[in-house]
Design an enzyme around this catalytic site. Structure first.
Site, PDB file in Angstrom:
ATOM      1  N   HIS A  40       0.921  -1.157  -0.030  1.00 14.93           N
ATOM      2  CA  HIS A  40      -0.106  -0.040  -0.004  1.00 14.93           C
ATOM      3  C   HIS A  40       0.792   1.396   0.021  1.00 14.93           C
ATOM      4  CE1 HIS A  40      -4.485   0.569   0.221  1.00 14.93           C
ATOM      5  NE2 HIS A  40      -4.107   1.678   0.981  1.00 14.93           N
ATOM      6  N   ASP A  99      -3.098   7.479  -1.633  1.00 15.15           N
ATOM      7  CA  ASP A  99      -4.411   6.673  -2.185  1.00 15.15           C
ATOM      8  C   ASP A  99      -4.107   6.328  -3.761  1.00 15.15           C
ATOM      9  OD1 ASP A  99      -7.262   6.408  -2.566  1.00 15.15           O
ATOM     10  OD2 ASP A  99      -7.536   8.273  -3.122  1.00 15.15           O
ATOM     11  N   GLY A 100      -4.809   5.694  -4.342  1.00 10.65           N
ATOM     12  CA  GLY A 100      -4.852   5.189  -5.647  1.00 10.65           C
ATOM     13  C   GLY A 100      -4.115   3.997  -5.678  1.00 10.65           C
ATOM     14  N   ASN A 101      -3.993   3.250  -4.614  1.00 10.65           N
ATOM     15  CA  ASN A 101      -3.131   2.050  -4.476  1.00 10.65           C
ATOM     16  C   ASN A 101      -3.675   0.927  -5.416  1.00 10.65           C
ATOM     17  OD1 ASN A 101      -0.862   2.426  -2.360  1.00 10.65           O
ATOM     18  ND2 ASN A 101      -2.671   3.172  -1.563  1.00 10.65           N
ATOM     19  N   GLY A 102      -5.302   0.780  -5.336  1.00  3.77           N
ATOM     20  CA  GLY A 102      -5.940  -0.339  -6.062  1.00  3.77           C
ATOM     21  C   GLY A 102      -5.617  -0.100  -7.397  1.00  3.77           C
ATOM     22  N   ARG A 103      -5.949   1.154  -8.009  1.00  2.00           N
ATOM     23  CA  ARG A 103      -5.902   1.342  -9.584  1.00  2.00           C
ATOM     24  C   ARG A 103      -4.398   1.259 -10.300  1.00  2.00           C
ATOM     25  NH1 ARG A 103      -8.227   6.775  -9.395  1.00  2.00           N
ATOM     26  NH2 ARG A 103      -8.435   6.449  -7.086  1.00  2.00           N
ATOM     27  N   THR A 104      -3.460   1.748  -9.102  1.00  2.00           N
ATOM     28  CA  THR A 104      -1.805   1.621  -9.511  1.00  2.00           C
ATOM     29  C   THR A 104      -1.568   0.084  -9.823  1.00  2.00           C
ATOM     30  OG1 THR A 104      -1.539   3.636  -8.633  1.00  2.00           O
ATOM     31  CG2 THR A 104       0.134   2.358  -9.178  1.00  2.00           C
ATOM     32  N   GLY A 105      -2.199  -0.752  -8.766  1.00  3.24           N
ATOM     33  CA  GLY A 105      -1.659  -2.242  -8.625  1.00  3.24           C
ATOM     34  C   GLY A 105      -2.462  -2.982  -9.679  1.00  3.24           C
ATOM     35  N   ARG A 106      -3.692  -2.637 -10.324  1.00  5.74           N
ATOM     36  CA  ARG A 106      -4.046  -3.285 -11.273  1.00  5.74           C
ATOM     37  C   ARG A 106      -3.618  -2.755 -12.726  1.00  5.74           C
ATOM     38  NH1 ARG A 106      -8.411  -2.792  -7.568  1.00  5.74           N
ATOM     39  NH2 ARG A 106      -9.264  -0.701  -8.299  1.00  5.74           N
TER      40      ARG A 106
END
Length: 397
Positions: free
Chosen positions: A226, A230-237
């Site tokens: 993490h 913010d924006g971890n999910g979108r960056t990870g995907r």
């Protein structure tokens, strides 16, 4: 092989130092302790993983399905339909955002991409996701800390609270709790982020793991670290698409895997929790299911767009060398445009662009959007409807 204990998170006690005097209820104050527990992820750069044989076999089947779909697109669409890759990229970008409840319709997204900011911040955020996904695919040869920062900067540009393009320098936590005490998950202390990302980047260079297993574990590790405010999910995907391309599963297009994850977000988050407890099997299985769902939904979208294009071709009466035929394929990847954007995308003059737009309106392929007299926006509603149908199928599960 690594057992669950080797992969499972450890926890460290860190002194709690509040940074603000926010009002708290009595119950919230009662939960606050002098310290809090933050996660310490295992190093995975050289770790071996024991994956259930059935899960591993299904993951290999999904990888083959991805490759077949990639090949099918080349057979289904001739070279002039190259924009289809952009269509799938856009649908994947939108789906990735929807997982974090940043939703927008295909029409609003297309308008945002040509600078129609008045259509709302959500559409602008998803448009940034397209930019970031493009960057992710482009960096397929090697994932580095700087590449990750570049993707995040593209995703979160103008969102100052997320510190675009910079790793976090403060503790964050997941859940509605105003402090880490009682949070759903407390990622590593920010002092551990750089080392964790370095370890992850080394892991992404491995070639000894089956591809989908490799991608799923890398994704789960990233989400556990993490590294951003913010924006971890979108960056990870976005990163997982770089790994899919680097592994040779996709060459022509970006498979909309995040759309598959949309089918059961609860299972996705449960799988991340299982990974943090030391079991990588559920996240591999979740990616497998998402890949199969994405292939199926992507095929339907491709067929829908093929049908749309065939119908368009029957409506255009211009001679085959006319410029309107150069414009027609562009509408698949950019269903909203102005004369100026058409001139730039097609490399044609203003009179030629204006004439092509008139022909497309007369053929009922484009419709004017709004009543502006200058900078008129035109929309290919058939493409918008196909993209919205794709998103609806993904959400229904």
């Amino acid at each position: 092989m690594a057992d669950a204990a080797a992969l499972a998170l450890r926890w460290e006690e860190i002194r709690w130092e509040p940074t603000s005097e926010q009002p708290l209820s009595r119950a919230q104050r009662a939960r606050i302790q002098p310290t809090y527990a933050a996660a310490v992820p295992a190093d995975i750069a050289t770790m071996e993983f024991a994956i259930d044989s059935v899960v591993a076999a299904e993951a290999d089947d999904a990888r083959d399905a991805i490759a077949r779909f990639d090949t099918e697109l080349s057979a289904m669409f001739p070279s002039e339909f190259a924009p289809l890759s952009s269509v799938l990229l856009r649908t994947e970008s939108a789906s990735s955002s929807q997982i974090e409840n940043i939703t927008t319709g295909a029409r609003a997204l297309a308008l945002a991409e040509i600078g129609a900011a008045r259509y709302g911040s959500n559409a602008s955020l998803v448009a940034a996701n397209v930019d970031a996904m493009n960057r992710a695919v482009a960096l397929a040869d090697r994932v580095t800390p700087q590449a990750i920062l570049d993707i995040h900067e593209a995703l979160m540009r103008d969102e100052d609270y997320a510190r675009p393009g910079r790793f976090r320098d403060e503790q964050v936590w997941i859940g509605p709790s105003p402090t880490p005490h009682g949070a759903l998950f407390v990622p590593p202390h920010h002092d551990r982020v750089a080392a964790g990302i370095d370890d992850l980047c080394v892991f992404t260079e491995r070639t000894d793991l089956p591809l989908l297993t490799h991608v799923a574990i890398a994704h789960a590790q990233f989400e556990t670290i993490h590294p951003f405010n913010d924006g971890n999910g979108r960056t990870g995907r976005a990163l997982m698409h770089a790994l899919l391309k680097a592994g040779g599963a996709t060459t022509r297009t970006t498979l909309p895997v995040s759309a598959g994850l949309l089918k059961d977000t609860d299972a996705y988050f449960d799988a991340l929790t299982a990974y943090r407890l030391g079991d990588p099997g559920p996240i591999v299985a979740q990616f497998t299911h998402a890949a199969f769902a994405a292939v199926d939904n992507g095929r339907r979208l491709a067929r829908d767009l093929e049908t749309v294009y065939a119908a368009w071709s029957g409506r255009v009466s211009a001679r085959r060398h006319a410029s309107v035929w150069r414009v027609l394929p562009l509408l698949l990847s950019q269903p909203a445009l102005t004369s100026a954007t058409l001139q730039e995308r097609a490399g044609i003059s203003q009179p030629t662009a204006d004439n092509a737009l008139r022909q497309l309106v007369d053929a009922r392929i484009l419709q004017r959007s709004g009543d502006a007299r200058r900078n008129v926006v035109y929309v290919a509603t058939d493409v918008v409807e196909a993209l919205d149908a794709f998103a609806a199928r993904a959400r229904r599960g």
